[in-house]
Design an enzyme around this catalytic site. Sequence first.
Site, PDB file in Angstrom:
ATOM      1  N   PRO A  92       0.756  -1.053  -0.011  1.00  0.00           N
ATOM      2  CA  PRO A  92      -0.201   0.268   0.009  1.00  0.00           C
ATOM      3  C   PRO A  92       0.695   1.263   0.019  1.00  0.00           C
ATOM      4  CG  PRO A  92      -0.812  -1.405   1.690  1.00  0.00           C
ATOM      5  CD  PRO A  92       0.423  -2.206   1.189  1.00  0.00           C
ATOM      6  N   GLU A  93       0.127   2.216  -0.149  1.00  0.00           N
ATOM      7  CA  GLU A  93       0.632   3.806   0.086  1.00  0.00           C
ATOM      8  C   GLU A  93       1.536   3.911   1.348  1.00  0.00           C
ATOM      9  OE1 GLU A  93      -0.728   8.441  -0.203  1.00  0.00           O
ATOM     10  OE2 GLU A  93      -2.261   6.748   0.047  1.00  0.00           O
ATOM     11  N   VAL A  94       2.614   4.423   1.247  1.00  0.00           N
ATOM     12  CA  VAL A  94       3.553   4.712   2.338  1.00  0.00           C
ATOM     13  C   VAL A  94       3.369   3.610   3.282  1.00  0.00           C
ATOM     14  CG1 VAL A  94       3.749   7.125   2.100  1.00  0.00           C
ATOM     15  CG2 VAL A  94       1.910   6.225   3.500  1.00  0.00           C
TER      16      VAL A  94
END
Length: 316
Positions: free
Chosen positions: A45-47
């Site tokens: 996932p994102e960051v």
Amino acid sequence: MKKREVKVAVVQSAPILFDKQSAMDKIDSMSREAAGQGAELIVFPEVFLPGYPRGLSFGARVGSRTADGRRDWERYWESAINIPGDETVIFGELAKELGIYLVIGVVERDQEFSTGTLFNSMVYIGPDGNLLGKHRKLVPTGSERLLWGQGDGSTLTVIDTPLGRIGGLICWENYMPLARTAMYAQGIDIYIAPTADARDTWQSTIRHIGCEGRCYVISCNQYATKDSYPADLACYDDIKEDADILSRGGSAIVGPLGDYVVEPLYNEEGILIATLDLAQVVQSRFDFDAVGHYSRPDVFQLVVNDQKQDIVRRKS
């Protein structure tokens, strides 16, 4: 020669926030689990490294910042990575060992000018262990703008691989029609959309992208609970009264006509596995190709500045 079928994995999980080693350990263990199920492309996932700081204010209000908030941001900065750097070498060793492509959302520390700037980035690692590219989020959303700088057009990355042309945009960048068009114009087959948005409306977005871009869409979100937040954060009280589940997930895989290949996963950690038939990408463009036969360049044109934007240019 392109493969006709590609097995992909989407990881829905979260590390201990601001704990780089926790994220590295999860990337290792969950990549091995997914590769053990035959995955050739694994998306985080994102960051994911070192986590999305949902709910934290970092002591910021309009016109003021607190000393405690600055200390929390320093902790976030310390847990960011360089690209390339030690962590991308480790990612490369893992990808090479498992023979996989890895796409991972990370917080990237600027190395060129001001080490005080962070970026919301995703890195692409190949099965030969090499760093294939990265993308920096063009516009951080809302309060994210205090955490991350803006990317530029030089990282609107699409990579030609034996699995197809792989690229993507991060979270609400996917609401930017011109950014999507820039990706479609590079012939994208597998569109990666890591996000922190767990709302039902996000599902409409990724299904629209699949149908509009005539590509597979891999959407990847964190499943995060308050247990993943260190209690010694200076601004921990920001989330103290929040529900235990801070992000319910909603990771999913969508086909090139906008239908679910794998429906959204909510309220639990997990790995989504699917086999993508790339012949369907070609077939789907029979009646619609947004940057091909269904475009009108005599009426509409998009200009993309793909040059790196340097604040300092040194003359030799």
